[in-house]
Enzyme design. Structure first.
Site, mmCIF file in Angstrom:
data_model
loop_
_atom_site.group_PDB
_atom_site.id
_atom_site.type_symbol
_atom_site.label_atom_id
_atom_site.label_comp_id
_atom_site.label_asym_id
_atom_site.label_seq_id
_atom_site.Cartn_x
_atom_site.Cartn_y
_atom_site.Cartn_z
ATOM 1 N N TYR A 176 -4.330 55.185 39.640
ATOM 2 C CA TYR A 176 -5.042 54.542 38.523
ATOM 3 C C TYR A 176 -5.256 55.530 37.403
ATOM 4 O O TYR A 176 -5.006 56.709 37.564
ATOM 5 C CB TYR A 176 -6.366 53.926 38.992
ATOM 6 C CG TYR A 176 -7.405 54.852 39.559
ATOM 7 C CD1 TYR A 176 -8.252 55.594 38.730
ATOM 8 C CD2 TYR A 176 -7.583 54.982 40.941
ATOM 9 C CE1 TYR A 176 -9.240 56.426 39.255
ATOM 10 C CE2 TYR A 176 -8.562 55.811 41.474
ATOM 11 C CZ TYR A 176 -9.380 56.535 40.622
ATOM 12 O OH TYR A 176 -10.356 57.362 41.142
ATOM 13 N N TYR A 226 -8.119 69.896 37.356
ATOM 14 C CA TYR A 226 -9.479 69.382 37.524
ATOM 15 C C TYR A 226 -10.409 70.165 38.440
ATOM 16 O O TYR A 226 -11.603 69.880 38.485
ATOM 17 C CB TYR A 226 -9.402 67.909 37.962
ATOM 18 C CG TYR A 226 -8.833 67.039 36.868
ATOM 19 C CD1 TYR A 226 -9.616 66.679 35.779
ATOM 20 C CD2 TYR A 226 -7.506 66.637 36.885
ATOM 21 C CE1 TYR A 226 -9.098 65.913 34.743
ATOM 22 C CE2 TYR A 226 -6.974 65.869 35.853
ATOM 23 C CZ TYR A 226 -7.778 65.513 34.786
ATOM 24 O OH TYR A 226 -7.263 64.759 33.763
#
Ligand SMILES: CC(=O)SCCNC(=O)CCNC(=O)[C@H](O)C(C)(C)COP(=O)(O)OP(=O)(O)OC[C@H]1O[C@@H](n2cnc3c(N)ncnc32)[C@H](O)[C@@H]1OP(=O)(O)O
Length: 431
Positions: free
Chosen positions: A431, A149
């Protein structure tokens, strides 16, 4: 909590990039069939087995309102199974002295049959532009691999510690608060967890609010959770009768040597400085437990100062919560600062979403104002959007980033002092 509605517009460039390749893109949460196929593909992408009907039904119930996107290949043998997935929602992210609404991203997969053709680049690039367009000042995610990322402007802003604690070696030298520990049913634990988490979250940069349905996975309070019966829950109640803490764990028995069994700490939520030592002391005193394994702890746990033998805890540090600023002024103005100063920041953005030259002024009250800087103004710091995102919570010093060659400043100590935080950032779950 406001959410990016699942009917929000797609980024037009993303749609063009995807359709030019002969694929289609659409929301999966328009029908039960598409949701089931989307969920199955996410399981496969994360190396899990095919979800059961019960798990698919539970997923459908809990995720209808989230933004679940699929890219579809009409030439595929099963065209209703997406070849790429992404899920997103609006989460409340704590920053020093305040909070921001984050575009939280999860469930990013590209099918192995379609990997490295630029599908992630189109999908995530498009979603970040869509989020910025919809007014989200920041995006956030937890990662399967650290290497993915950075190119999209994300950087780790809250690290996590994994610990393996040798119970008999540790020795307790911490406080011994009054108050009591009691076992709860999983349903009772589920009922108090969100309020406790929110109390903790308010004061801890890096935490986000918990998606309501996700607590059922933590507590095994829905039929689809495997081995739910192994989950144990204890609470701490203050002498005044207030529930201030919760620990959720499972035990792995050592079948050849019972007293050397392992406690796997799933969640630890302590909202007061009494609940914290009371719960840890309880866990470290359990009969038959030789080892405690815990993850997503702070890298700065008070626990390390409450045990007599520090080396009883073997700790490893991981990158954990990645942030990506989408609106520099809104992100910088959301937090508080411990000193007054004025800085000109020159921020570069590889995706062209949020870069520019900004004038940050901080006041005695701790509040900040950010306005566009004059083009003639000399920058006090030049950095990428990823480095700004890493510094936002105060988790990494500008001096460290300067020494790593990740930002340029004539006075990195000054930048570091302005961005410093007093609470170590942490995100206590995935998450
Ligand atoms: C928030 C989350 O959900 S984290 C979970 C991420 N998903 C997973 O780990 C599941 C397994 N992996 C996958 O599904 C896929 O490999 C993905 C999603 C990571 C990548 O999808 P792809 O479509 O192959 O990526 P894409 O072709 O768009 O690559 C974009 C760039 O990222 C790079 N890249 C892609 N995957 C990786 C990787 N795993 N490690 C390092 N670089 C990567 C590519 O080389 C490319 O770089 P470039 O633009 O500089 O040439």
């Amino acid at each position: 909590m406001s959410q990016l509605r699942h009917d929000a517009e797609f980024d037009p460039t993303m749609v063009t990039e995807i359709t030019d390749r002969g694929y289609t893109v659409q929301r999966a949460n328009v029908s039960r069939e598409l949701m089931d196929a989307w969920r199955s593909v996410v399981s496969r992408g994360f190396l899990d087995s095919e979800p059961t009907d019960e798990q698919l039904a539970a997923f459908f119930d809990r995720n209808k309102d989230y933004r679940l996107i699929g890219i579809y290949d009409p030439q595929a043998a099963v065209p209703e199974m997406p070849v790429a997935t992404l899920g997103a929602w609006g989460a409340r992210l704590t920053v020093p002295g305040g909070e921001l609404e984050s575009f939280a991203v999860s469930a990013v997969t590209v099918a192995p049959t379609h990997r490295r053709r630029g599908l992630l680049r189109s999908l995530l690039g498009g979603e970040l532009r869509a989020a910025a367009h919809a007014g989200f000042p920041i995006a956030s995610l937890t990662v399967s691999e650290s290497s993915i990322y950075g190119r999209f402007g994300f950087a780790p802003a809250a690290l996590a510690a994994d610990a393996e604690i040798s119970v008999r070696q540790a020795g307790w030298i911490g406080p011994e608060p009054d108050g009591r520990i009691d076992f709860l049913t999983r349903e009772q634990g589920r009922a108090v967890a969100d309020e406790l988490h929110e109390r903790v979250r308010a004061g801890r940069p890096g935490e986000v609010d918990h998606r309501a349905g996700a607590w059922d996975y933590t507590f095994g309070t829905m039929p689809a959770v495997e081995k739910a019966g192994a989950i144990r829950v204890v609470q701490y109640r203050s002498p005044a009768g207030q529930v201030d803490g919760l620990a959720v764990y499972t035990v792995t028995e050592n079948e050849t040597n019972f007293p050397d069994s392992t406690l796997n700490l799933q969640r630890f939520i302590a909202a007061t400085d009494d609940a914290y030592p009371a719960l840890w002391r309880f866990l470290l005193s359990l009969d038959l437990i030789g080892t405690i394994r815990a993850s997503e702890l702070s890298i700065d746990e008070p626990l390390w100062w409450m045990i007599a033998d520090r080396r009883a805890a073997r700790v490893s540090v991981l990158d954990h919560h990645y942030l990506r600023v989408l609106d520099v002024a809104a992100a910088l103005e959301a937090r508080r600062y411990d000193r007054t100063d004025e800085l000109v920041l020159d921020v570069s953005d590889p995706l062209g979403i949020a870069g520019g030259r900004f004038h940050l002024t901080t006041a005695e009250s701790g509040a900040a104002t950010v306005r566009p800087a004059e083009s003639s103004a000399t920058p006090d710091v030049e950095l990428g959007i990823a480095e700004l995102s890493a510094m936002l919570l105060g988790g990494v010093s500008a001096v460290t980033l300067a020494r790593a060659g990740r930002l340029r400043s004539p006075d990195p100590e000054r930048v570091a002092r302005l961005f410093a935080g007093t609470v170590t950032p942490q995100l206590s779950f995935w998450y």
